[in-house]
Design a protein around this motif. Structure first.
Motif, PDB file in Angstrom:
ATOM      1  N   GLN A 198       1.875   0.956  -0.490  1.00 40.79           N
ATOM      2  CA  GLN A 198       2.077   1.531   0.841  1.00 40.79           C
ATOM      3  C   GLN A 198       3.311   2.412   0.916  1.00 40.79           C
ATOM      4  OE1 GLN A 198       1.910  -1.699   0.077  1.00 40.79           O
ATOM      5  NE2 GLN A 198       3.331  -2.969   1.256  1.00 40.79           N
ATOM      6  N   TYR A 199       4.169   2.338  -0.115  1.00 39.49           N
ATOM      7  CA  TYR A 199       5.380   3.157  -0.139  1.00 39.49           C
ATOM      8  C   TYR A 199       5.284   4.343  -1.099  1.00 39.49           C
ATOM      9  CZ  TYR A 199       7.348  -0.515   2.701  1.00 39.49           C
ATOM     10  OH  TYR A 199       7.580  -1.408   3.728  1.00 39.49           O
ATOM     11  N   LEU A 200       4.132   4.543  -1.688  1.00 42.04           N
ATOM     12  CA  LEU A 200       3.893   5.786  -2.420  1.00 42.04           C
ATOM     13  C   LEU A 200       3.732   6.909  -1.410  1.00 42.04           C
ATOM     14  CD1 LEU A 200       1.370   4.517  -5.118  1.00 42.04           C
ATOM     15  CD2 LEU A 200       3.839   4.839  -5.355  1.00 42.04           C
ATOM     16  N   THR A 201       4.037   8.124  -1.796  1.00 41.64           N
ATOM     17  CA  THR A 201       4.034   9.225  -0.839  1.00 41.64           C
ATOM     18  C   THR A 201       2.815  10.126  -0.983  1.00 41.64           C
ATOM     19  OG1 THR A 201       5.391  10.560  -2.328  1.00 41.64           O
ATOM     20  CG2 THR A 201       6.534   9.273  -0.653  1.00 41.64           C
ATOM     21  N   ILE A 202       2.389  10.623   0.155  1.00 45.38           N
ATOM     22  CA  ILE A 202       1.395  11.697   0.237  1.00 45.38           C
ATOM     23  C   ILE A 202       2.059  12.795   1.053  1.00 45.38           C
ATOM     24  CG2 ILE A 202      -0.872  12.406   1.051  1.00 45.38           C
ATOM     25  CD1 ILE A 202      -1.823   9.550   0.753  1.00 45.38           C
ATOM     26  N   GLY A 203       2.364  13.897   0.409  1.00 47.86           N
ATOM     27  CA  GLY A 203       3.156  14.919   1.075  1.00 47.86           C
ATOM     28  C   GLY A 203       4.574  14.411   1.277  1.00 47.86           C
ATOM     29  N   GLN A 236      -5.022  12.572   0.046  1.00 47.31           N
ATOM     30  CA  GLN A 236      -4.282  13.774   0.428  1.00 47.31           C
ATOM     31  C   GLN A 236      -5.228  14.858   0.928  1.00 47.31           C
ATOM     32  OE1 GLN A 236      -1.866  15.478  -2.691  1.00 47.31           O
ATOM     33  NE2 GLN A 236      -0.663  16.672  -1.243  1.00 47.31           N
ATOM     34  N   PHE A 237      -6.365  15.001   0.254  1.00 45.56           N
ATOM     35  CA  PHE A 237      -7.357  15.991   0.674  1.00 45.56           C
ATOM     36  C   PHE A 237      -7.879  15.674   2.078  1.00 45.56           C
ATOM     37  CE2 PHE A 237     -11.903  16.997   1.060  1.00 45.56           C
ATOM     38  CZ  PHE A 237     -11.864  18.380   0.976  1.00 45.56           C
ATOM     39  N   TYR A 238      -8.238  14.426   2.302  1.00 45.01           N
ATOM     40  CA  TYR A 238      -8.770  14.044   3.617  1.00 45.01           C
ATOM     41  C   TYR A 238      -7.725  14.244   4.715  1.00 45.01           C
ATOM     42  CZ  TYR A 238     -12.947  11.904   1.518  1.00 45.01           C
ATOM     43  OH  TYR A 238     -14.121  11.686   0.862  1.00 45.01           O
ATOM     44  N   LEU A 239      -6.475  13.907   4.431  1.00 45.52           N
ATOM     45  CA  LEU A 239      -5.425  14.073   5.432  1.00 45.52           C
ATOM     46  C   LEU A 239      -5.200  15.556   5.759  1.00 45.52           C
ATOM     47  CD1 LEU A 239      -2.851  11.395   4.217  1.00 45.52           C
ATOM     48  CD2 LEU A 239      -4.123  11.370   6.363  1.00 45.52           C
ATOM     49  N   GLN A 240      -5.290  16.411   4.737  1.00 44.58           N
ATOM     50  CA  GLN A 240      -5.136  17.844   4.983  1.00 44.58           C
ATOM     51  C   GLN A 240      -6.276  18.381   5.833  1.00 44.58           C
ATOM     52  OE1 GLN A 240      -4.925  19.206   0.919  1.00 44.58           O
ATOM     53  NE2 GLN A 240      -2.675  19.158   0.870  1.00 44.58           N
ATOM     54  N   THR A 243      -6.380   2.116  -3.407  1.00 40.98           N
ATOM     55  CA  THR A 243      -6.166   0.957  -4.272  1.00 40.98           C
ATOM     56  C   THR A 243      -5.857   1.347  -5.712  1.00 40.98           C
ATOM     57  OG1 THR A 243      -8.545   0.779  -4.696  1.00 40.98           O
ATOM     58  CG2 THR A 243      -7.641  -0.536  -2.878  1.00 40.98           C
ATOM     59  N   ARG A 244      -6.264   2.535  -6.142  1.00 41.27           N
ATOM     60  CA  ARG A 244      -6.072   2.973  -7.520  1.00 41.27           C
ATOM     61  C   ARG A 244      -5.444   4.367  -7.527  1.00 41.27           C
ATOM     62  NH1 ARG A 244      -8.795  -0.486 -10.884  1.00 41.27           N
ATOM     63  NH2 ARG A 244     -10.368  -1.812  -9.884  1.00 41.27           N
ATOM     64  N   PRO A 245      -4.806   4.758  -8.625  1.00 40.82           N
ATOM     65  CA  PRO A 245      -4.130   6.065  -8.673  1.00 40.82           C
ATOM     66  C   PRO A 245      -5.037   7.232  -8.306  1.00 40.82           C
ATOM     67  CG  PRO A 245      -3.436   4.740 -10.531  1.00 40.82           C
ATOM     68  CD  PRO A 245      -4.518   3.946  -9.838  1.00 40.82           C
ATOM     69  N   ALA A 246      -6.321   7.175  -8.690  1.00 38.85           N
ATOM     70  CA  ALA A 246      -7.231   8.285  -8.398  1.00 38.85           C
ATOM     71  C   ALA A 246      -7.497   8.458  -6.914  1.00 38.85           C
ATOM     72  CB  ALA A 246      -8.550   8.074  -9.147  1.00 38.85           C
ATOM     73  N   ASP A 247      -7.174   7.436  -6.102  1.00 40.18           N
ATOM     74  CA  ASP A 247      -7.402   7.532  -4.660  1.00 40.18           C
ATOM     75  C   ASP A 247      -6.374   8.425  -3.962  1.00 40.18           C
ATOM     76  OD1 ASP A 247      -9.546   5.732  -4.852  1.00 40.18           O
ATOM     77  OD2 ASP A 247      -8.219   4.000  -4.599  1.00 40.18           O
ATOM     78  N   LEU A 248      -5.197   8.593  -4.565  1.00 39.66           N
ATOM     79  CA  LEU A 248      -4.131   9.350  -3.905  1.00 39.66           C
ATOM     80  C   LEU A 248      -4.495  10.808  -3.637  1.00 39.66           C
ATOM     81  CD1 LEU A 248      -0.850   7.952  -5.512  1.00 39.66           C
ATOM     82  CD2 LEU A 248      -1.445   7.963  -3.083  1.00 39.66           C
ATOM     83  N   PRO A 249      -4.965  11.575  -4.644  1.00 40.22           N
ATOM     84  CA  PRO A 249      -5.321  12.962  -4.351  1.00 40.22           C
ATOM     85  C   PRO A 249      -6.485  13.080  -3.370  1.00 40.22           C
ATOM     86  CG  PRO A 249      -5.936  12.379  -6.603  1.00 40.22           C
ATOM     87  CD  PRO A 249      -5.074  11.279  -6.086  1.00 40.22           C
ATOM     88  N   LEU A 250      -7.409  12.112  -3.393  1.00 39.28           N
ATOM     89  CA  LEU A 250      -8.518  12.139  -2.447  1.00 39.28           C
ATOM     90  C   LEU A 250      -8.018  11.906  -1.027  1.00 39.28           C
ATOM     91  CD1 LEU A 250     -11.546  12.385  -1.987  1.00 39.28           C
ATOM     92  CD2 LEU A 250     -11.755   9.922  -2.447  1.00 39.28           C
TER      93      LEU A 250
END
Length: 246
Positions: A40-45, A239-243, A230-237
């Motif tokens: 939960q403390y990893l960053t997106i943007g 980020q895309f949805y948030l954008q 839950t997994r590293p591959a979820d982060l870029p996805l």
């Protein structure tokens, strides 16, 4: 543990007396992310996942406040700019999700609605939250969750974690992926969680505790972009949805 067959419905409050409080269990460590800190403390943007989630909930006009359950040894939340937000209450989390939610529910009056949401679901759609909350106006609404119907073929695997094999193909008819938020009256959810924990029932989400207690839980078809990181591959996805939602 066998689920009780009887069902109960909760008579909702009148609209004038209804208060919606978001509850966010955020005491986990997210080991599958293989990161140097809880996921939960990893960053997106420029913001952490938890900040995205909390701000999304706080911005919803029907949500009066947010209660977040943190690990007693959390070292990161105090570094966030929203730590002293007037709409935010912080409580100690427990060793399990159910215990963290229980600790947060202490801050709610029994007649308030608890909107429980995963800390790692920052992409939830505000319109889906609205559709769930609007159900509280129905006379027969006892609680509900955001969910999506299963679309893929489902395989039952062997118990061998290292080299699993297919045991059988499961029918996907009437199967749904349970998402969050999950919305229930605070007093009823407290009772259901306590009862399930005393009985040693498996409680993977709030709906499972309510099911164990015999309540009817509605499924609200929602946007599948509401992913749980839950997994590293979820982060870029994510980020895309948030954008896309901006």
């Amino acid at each position: 543990m066998t689920i009780k067959k009887t069902t109960k419905r909760i008579k909702p409050l009148s609209k004038a007396n209804t208060s919606i409080v978001a509850v966010v269990p955020a005491a986990g460590i997210g080991s599958r992310m293989q990161a140097d800190r809880p996921k939960q403390y990893l960053t997106i943007g420029s913001q952490t996942i938890l900040e995205h989630t909390l701000l999304k909930l706080a911005a919803h006009p029907a949500i009066s406040r947010v209660v977040v359950a943190l690990s007693p040894i959390d070292q990161y939340f105090s570094q966030l700019s929203l730590q002293n937000a007037p709409w935010l209450t912080i409580v100690d989390g427990g060793e399990s999700r159910a215990e963290s939610v229980n600790n947060a529910l202490v801050e709610l009056a029994g007649n308030e609605w608890a909107l429980v949401h995963d800390a790692a679901r920052p992409c939830v759609n505000s319109s889906d939250i609205s559709r769930l909350i609007e159900r509280t106006e129905a006379d027969d609404f006892g609680g509900g969750i955001l969910a999506t119907p299963v679309r893929d073929t489902m395989k039952r695997a062997s118990a061998d974690a290292a080299n699993p094999v297919v045991l059988k193909t499961e029918k996907r008819d009437n199967l749904w992926h349970a998402l969050t938020p999950q919305l229930f009256r605070a007093d009823k959810l407290r009772e259901a969680l306590a009862s399930a924990l005393r009985a040693g029932a498996v409680v993977t989400d709030e709906a499972s505790a309510m099911e164990f207690a015999g309540y009817t839980v509605e499924l609200i078809d929602s946007d599948p972009a509401n992913i749980k990181i839950t997994r590293p591959a979820d982060l870029p996805l994510a980020q895309f949805y948030l954008q896309q939602s901006r």
